[in-house]
Design a protein around this motif. Structure first.
Motif, mmCIF file in Angstrom:
data_model
loop_
_atom_site.group_PDB
_atom_site.id
_atom_site.type_symbol
_atom_site.label_atom_id
_atom_site.label_comp_id
_atom_site.label_asym_id
_atom_site.label_seq_id
_atom_site.Cartn_x
_atom_site.Cartn_y
_atom_site.Cartn_z
ATOM 1 N N GLU A 35 0.866 -1.181 0.000
ATOM 2 C CA GLU A 35 0.000 0.000 0.000
ATOM 3 C C GLU A 35 0.899 1.226 0.000
ATOM 4 N N GLY A 36 0.855 1.993 -1.086
ATOM 5 C CA GLY A 36 1.745 3.146 -1.203
ATOM 6 C C GLY A 36 3.183 2.680 -1.150
ATOM 7 N N ASP A 37 3.994 3.321 -0.314
ATOM 8 C CA ASP A 37 5.389 2.894 -0.170
ATOM 9 C C ASP A 37 5.597 2.127 1.139
ATOM 10 N N ASN A 38 4.498 1.602 1.677
ATOM 11 C CA ASN A 38 4.533 0.743 2.869
ATOM 12 C C ASN A 38 5.192 1.428 4.072
ATOM 13 N N GLY A 39 4.989 2.728 4.211
ATOM 14 C CA GLY A 39 5.496 3.468 5.359
ATOM 15 C C GLY A 39 6.922 3.974 5.226
ATOM 16 N N PHE A 40 7.549 3.739 4.062
ATOM 17 C CA PHE A 40 8.946 4.123 3.894
ATOM 18 C C PHE A 40 9.161 5.633 4.021
ATOM 19 N N THR A 41 8.392 6.443 3.316
ATOM 20 C CA THR A 41 8.592 7.896 3.347
ATOM 21 C C THR A 41 8.441 8.438 4.763
ATOM 22 N N GLU A 42 7.452 7.970 5.468
ATOM 23 C CA GLU A 42 7.241 8.407 6.851
ATOM 24 C C GLU A 42 8.471 8.074 7.699
ATOM 25 N N PHE A 43 8.983 6.860 7.580
ATOM 26 C CA PHE A 43 10.178 6.466 8.331
ATOM 27 C C PHE A 43 11.393 7.290 7.884
ATOM 28 N N TYR A 44 11.575 7.435 6.587
ATOM 29 C CA TYR A 44 12.748 8.104 6.018
ATOM 30 C C TYR A 44 12.886 9.538 6.529
ATOM 31 N N GLN A 45 11.779 10.177 6.828
ATOM 32 C CA GLN A 45 11.804 11.540 7.350
ATOM 33 C C GLN A 45 12.294 11.610 8.791
ATOM 34 N N THR A 46 12.374 10.471 9.481
ATOM 35 C CA THR A 46 12.812 10.455 10.881
ATOM 36 C C THR A 46 14.311 10.236 11.027
ATOM 37 N N ILE A 47 15.011 9.998 9.916
ATOM 38 C CA ILE A 47 16.443 9.690 9.986
ATOM 39 C C ILE A 47 17.239 10.691 9.153
ATOM 40 N N ASP A 48 18.514 10.847 9.508
ATOM 41 C CA ASP A 48 19.397 11.671 8.680
ATOM 42 C C ASP A 48 20.720 10.974 8.404
ATOM 43 N N THR A 49 20.865 9.769 8.964
ATOM 44 C CA THR A 49 22.097 9.011 8.816
ATOM 45 C C THR A 49 21.747 7.560 8.513
ATOM 46 N N ILE A 50 22.549 6.949 7.645
ATOM 47 C CA ILE A 50 22.319 5.566 7.221
ATOM 48 C C ILE A 50 23.602 4.771 7.406
ATOM 49 N N ILE A 51 23.443 3.550 7.925
ATOM 50 C CA ILE A 51 24.566 2.615 8.038
ATOM 51 C C ILE A 51 24.150 1.328 7.347
ATOM 52 N N MET A 52 25.024 0.811 6.491
ATOM 53 C CA MET A 52 24.742 -0.457 5.818
ATOM 54 C C MET A 52 26.035 -1.234 5.649
ATOM 55 N N GLY A 53 25.889 -2.517 5.376
ATOM 56 C CA GLY A 53 27.033 -3.363 5.087
ATOM 57 C C GLY A 53 27.417 -3.271 3.623
ATOM 58 N N LYS A 54 28.597 -3.744 3.307
ATOM 59 C CA LYS A 54 29.125 -3.656 1.937
ATOM 60 C C LYS A 54 28.300 -4.468 0.947
ATOM 61 N N ARG A 55 27.826 -5.649 1.334
ATOM 62 C CA ARG A 55 27.002 -6.451 0.414
ATOM 63 C C ARG A 55 25.700 -5.731 0.079
ATOM 64 N N THR A 56 25.103 -5.090 1.063
ATOM 65 C CA THR A 56 23.880 -4.318 0.825
ATOM 66 C C THR A 56 24.180 -3.146 -0.109
ATOM 67 N N TYR A 57 25.274 -2.458 0.137
ATOM 68 C CA TYR A 57 25.683 -1.346 -0.725
ATOM 69 C C TYR A 57 25.905 -1.833 -2.158
ATOM 70 N N ASP A 58 26.622 -2.940 -2.318
ATOM 71 C CA ASP A 58 26.878 -3.489 -3.658
ATOM 72 C C ASP A 58 25.573 -3.828 -4.372
ATOM 73 N N TRP A 59 24.598 -4.376 -3.640
ATOM 74 C CA TRP A 59 23.306 -4.709 -4.241
ATOM 75 C C TRP A 59 22.612 -3.425 -4.719
ATOM 76 N N ILE A 60 22.630 -2.384 -3.900
ATOM 77 C CA ILE A 60 21.998 -1.110 -4.267
ATOM 78 C C ILE A 60 22.640 -0.541 -5.533
ATOM 79 N N ILE A 61 23.964 -0.532 -5.579
ATOM 80 C CA ILE A 61 24.680 0.008 -6.744
ATOM 81 C C ILE A 61 24.364 -0.794 -8.002
ATOM 82 N N LYS A 62 24.224 -2.098 -7.858
ATOM 83 C CA LYS A 62 23.946 -2.979 -9.001
ATOM 84 C C LYS A 62 22.486 -2.875 -9.474
#
Length: 176
Positions: A35-62
């Motif tokens: 439904e919509g973006d499943n609450g992502f935009t609402e959550f995204y507005q509550t953060i200003d910093t992101i931490i992820m692992g390298k495999r997750t980063y590689d998946w995003i870039i790909k």
């Protein structure tokens, strides 16, 4: 005095606890009607910093054409040495020390994107404050587990649940 910045895991999982198939595919996830973006935009507005692992980063870039987190301070944990980019800083320092320094800075909450290896390290160091897990009504049988097998016990308190059509969001706070 400002409120302490929280480390919040915001992630989707299959009903049987996997965040991706063994070949790192999320095809099963995108088949679920949300439904919509499943609450992502609402959550995204509550953060200003992101931490992820390298495999997750590689998946995003790909898989994603434009880096989706350009407006946030973004850190990628890796065991190897990489040159920072305009969008991310690669780090491999002690997690506890790094997170404590981040929490001292003024700002909003910090999103722990994933994956499972990094999450396990954060759990072992008792660094996660909240878990927001959106469960897909899908059983994939095997893959990359959300939680690794360990002997670390974490007691949670349910803050709330929400439905986004076929998805169910579970929001927990760590009891301390």
């Amino acid at each position: 005095m400002s409120q302490r910045r929280k480390i919040v895991l915001f992630i989707a999982s299959s009903l049987d606890g996997y965040i991706a198939s063994k070949d790192e595919s999320l095809e099963w996830l995108f088949k679920v009607e949300g439904e919509g973006d499943n609450g992502f935009t609402e959550f995204y507005q509550t953060i200003d910093t992101i931490i992820m692992g390298k495999r997750t980063y590689d998946w995003i870039i790909k898989e994603i054409e434009d880096f989706p987190y350009e407006t946030k301070e973004c850190y990628v944990y890796t065991r190897s040495s990489y040159q920072d980019t305009e969008n991310v800083k690669f780090i491999n320092e002690d997690i506890h020390h790094f997170v404590n320094n981040l929490r001292k800075k003024e700002g909003n909450n910090i999103w722990l994107v994933g994956g499972g290896e990094l999450l396990d390290s954060f759990i072992q160091e008792d660094l996660v404050d909240e878990f927001i897990i959106t469960v897909a009504p899908t059983i994939i049988g095997n893959g990359i587990p959300l939680f690794k097998e360990s002997n670390h016990y974490v007691e949670l308190s349910l803050k709330g649940t929400r439905n986004f059509n076929q998805f169910t969001e579970l929001h927990f706070e760590v009891k301390r």
